[in-house]
Motif scaffolding. Structure first.
Motif, PDB file in Angstrom:
ATOM      1  N   ASP A   1      -9.555  -4.092 -33.993  1.00  0.00           N
ATOM      2  CA  ASP A   1      -8.419  -3.408 -34.026  1.00  0.00           C
ATOM      3  C   ASP A   1      -8.041  -4.475 -32.097  1.00  0.00           C
ATOM      4  OD1 ASP A   1      -9.022  -1.284 -34.919  1.00  0.00           O
ATOM      5  OD2 ASP A   1      -9.780   0.334 -33.361  1.00  0.00           O
TER       6      ASP A   1
ATOM      7  N   TRP B   1      -8.015  -7.540 -32.713  1.00  0.00           N
ATOM      8  CA  TRP B   1      -6.668  -8.283 -32.911  1.00  0.00           C
ATOM      9  C   TRP B   1      -5.979  -8.208 -34.343  1.00  0.00           C
ATOM     10  CZ3 TRP B   1      -7.286 -12.296 -30.378  1.00  0.00           C
ATOM     11  CH2 TRP B   1      -8.720 -12.517 -29.891  1.00  0.00           C
ATOM     12  N   THR B   2      -5.394  -6.847 -34.422  1.00  0.00           N
ATOM     13  CA  THR B   2      -4.731  -5.621 -35.231  1.00  0.00           C
ATOM     14  C   THR B   2      -3.758  -6.204 -34.144  1.00  0.00           C
ATOM     15  OG1 THR B   2      -5.784  -4.441 -36.039  1.00  0.00           O
ATOM     16  CG2 THR B   2      -3.135  -3.889 -36.115  1.00  0.00           C
ATOM     17  N   THR B   3      -3.776  -5.624 -32.602  1.00  0.00           N
ATOM     18  CA  THR B   3      -2.806  -6.005 -32.201  1.00  0.00           C
ATOM     19  C   THR B   3      -3.221  -6.919 -30.455  1.00  0.00           C
ATOM     20  OG1 THR B   3      -0.413  -5.008 -30.324  1.00  0.00           O
ATOM     21  CG2 THR B   3      -2.731  -3.617 -31.186  1.00  0.00           C
TER      22      THR B   3
ATOM     23  N   ALA C   1      -4.239   2.151 -26.103  1.00  0.00           N
ATOM     24  CA  ALA C   1      -3.938   1.093 -27.204  1.00  0.00           C
ATOM     25  C   ALA C   1      -5.613   1.676 -28.389  1.00  0.00           C
ATOM     26  CB  ALA C   1      -4.533   0.075 -26.999  1.00  0.00           C
TER      27      ALA C   1
ATOM     28  N   ARG D   1      -3.038   4.904 -29.903  1.00  0.00           N
ATOM     29  CA  ARG D   1      -1.798   4.688 -30.608  1.00  0.00           C
ATOM     30  C   ARG D   1      -2.239   3.991 -32.131  1.00  0.00           C
ATOM     31  NH1 ARG D   1       3.124   4.853 -28.077  1.00  0.00           N
ATOM     32  NH2 ARG D   1       3.088   5.618 -26.503  1.00  0.00           N
ATOM     33  N   LEU D   2      -3.422   2.957 -32.147  1.00  0.00           N
ATOM     34  CA  LEU D   2      -4.106   2.820 -33.262  1.00  0.00           C
ATOM     35  C   LEU D   2      -4.018   3.590 -34.212  1.00  0.00           C
ATOM     36  CD1 LEU D   2      -5.772  -0.622 -31.896  1.00  0.00           C
ATOM     37  CD2 LEU D   2      -3.635  -0.883 -33.739  1.00  0.00           C
TER      38      LEU D   2
ATOM     39  N   GLU E   1       0.254   3.028 -35.263  1.00  0.00           N
ATOM     40  CA  GLU E   1       1.100   2.676 -34.043  1.00  0.00           C
ATOM     41  C   GLU E   1       0.514   1.776 -33.818  1.00  0.00           C
ATOM     42  OE1 GLU E   1       2.653   5.435 -31.407  1.00  0.00           O
ATOM     43  OE2 GLU E   1       2.551   6.724 -32.729  1.00  0.00           O
ATOM     44  N   LEU E   2       1.339   0.749 -32.973  1.00  0.00           N
ATOM     45  CA  LEU E   2       1.251  -0.716 -32.667  1.00  0.00           C
ATOM     46  C   LEU E   2       1.801  -0.128 -30.862  1.00  0.00           C
ATOM     47  CD1 LEU E   2       2.181  -3.386 -35.420  1.00  0.00           C
ATOM     48  CD2 LEU E   2      -0.332  -2.356 -34.645  1.00  0.00           C
TER      49      LEU E   2
ATOM     50  N   ARG F   1       2.465  -1.220 -27.659  1.00  0.00           N
ATOM     51  CA  ARG F   1       3.238  -1.943 -26.368  1.00  0.00           C
ATOM     52  C   ARG F   1       2.738  -2.838 -24.604  1.00  0.00           C
ATOM     53  NH1 ARG F   1       8.680   0.775 -26.705  1.00  0.00           N
ATOM     54  NH2 ARG F   1       7.771   2.272 -26.191  1.00  0.00           N
TER      55      ARG F   1
END
Length: 269
Positions: free
Chosen positions: A28, A30-32, A84, A87-88, A92-93, A95
């Motif tokens: 997760d 490194w996903t965002t 985070a 949302r993941l 969702e990514l 912000r």
């Protein structure tokens, strides 16, 4: 939950669960990476600046005492990574602004938990000061001087033994209260009392795996402190995401993701 006056059920987990949470959280992260690493950078820079400011006042003891006490307040600082993870879960990514201003955390129950942790943190600081004062009459103004005393004298070694024992008991008691409750409070249906009770029940049902999880968290935090908090840039958001995964797996009535194809394997359980 608060809405029904009923506490959510908690699941049993196996001994590999903490490493499973870390694995999911690493993916997760490194996903965002941008928002999460920036969040970690802010925590790292703040920790280093605070420690340096205390050190410049010739208070080497307090630098070390407050570093160990970081584990008491970290759960509340991790609301951004919890958000985070939430949302993941929903596909969702997140912000940067989503992590810095967690709207679901701006409520009374979260403030109550934060206040309780702050009181425990100050209590730990007072205990550490008493143990130190009973061990030596000298004031060690630099970290090398303090470490020499703590590691090479009988009084210093007794101080470390007693301080570690008392601190470990307080730290684990705090962990029992917040292991699940901090991320659970992002659910607006949960009160602070239900969240804390659920956390205690989750740890009580899984004492071995949760003790292992507490030791993993402590080891990573201490490793970060040993790198002058630089490692916190990665470690802090990583642990925050892993704590969200722990909550999702441990609490049976955790809110389900809305996305048709969830990013988190827990969502498909």
């Amino acid at each position: 939950m608060e809405a029904t006056g009923r506490l959510p059920a908690v699941r049993g987990i196996d001994a590999a669960a903490p490493f499973r949470w870390l694995g999911w959280a690493w993916r997760d992260l490194w996903t965002t990476p941008g928002p999460l690493l920036l969040y970690g950078l802010l925590i790292s820079a703040t920790s280093l600046a605070l420690s340096w400011a205390i050190y410049r006042t010739n208070a080497a003891f307090w630098v070390l005492a407050l570093t160990f006490g970081f584990v008491f307040v970290a759960p509340m600082l991790a609301m951004g990574p919890y958000e985070a993870g939430r949302r993941l879960d929903r596909g969702e990514l997140p912000r940067v602004l989503d992590l810095l201003l967690v709207r679901k955390a701006l409520r009374q129950d979260v403030a109550y938990l934060g206040l309780a942790l702050l009181v425990i943190y100050f209590f730990w600081g007072r205990i550490a000061q008493i143990v130190y004062g009973l061990s030596t009459w000298q004031i060690y103004r630099t970290i090398p001087e303090f470490l020499t005393f703590a590691l090479t004298t009988a009084e210093g070694q007794r101080m470390l033994l007693v301080g570690s024992g008392i601190g470990g008991i307080i730290a684990y008691g705090t962990f029992v209260l917040v292991a699940v409750s901090a991320p659970m409070l992002l659910d607006p249906r949960a009160s602070v009392f239900a969240a804390v009770a659920t956390s205690v029940r989750a740890v009580s049902r899984n004492p071995g795996p949760m003790l292992l999880w507490a030791l993993v968290i402590l080891a990573l935090v201490m490793l970060s402190a040993a790198t002058a908090f630089v490692a916190l840039i990665v470690v802090f958001p990583w642990l925050g995401l892993a704590s969200w995964r722990a909550y999702r797996e441990l609490v049976a009535e955790a809110p389900e993701p809305a996305a048709a194809r969830p990013l988190n394997p827990v969502a498909t359980r």
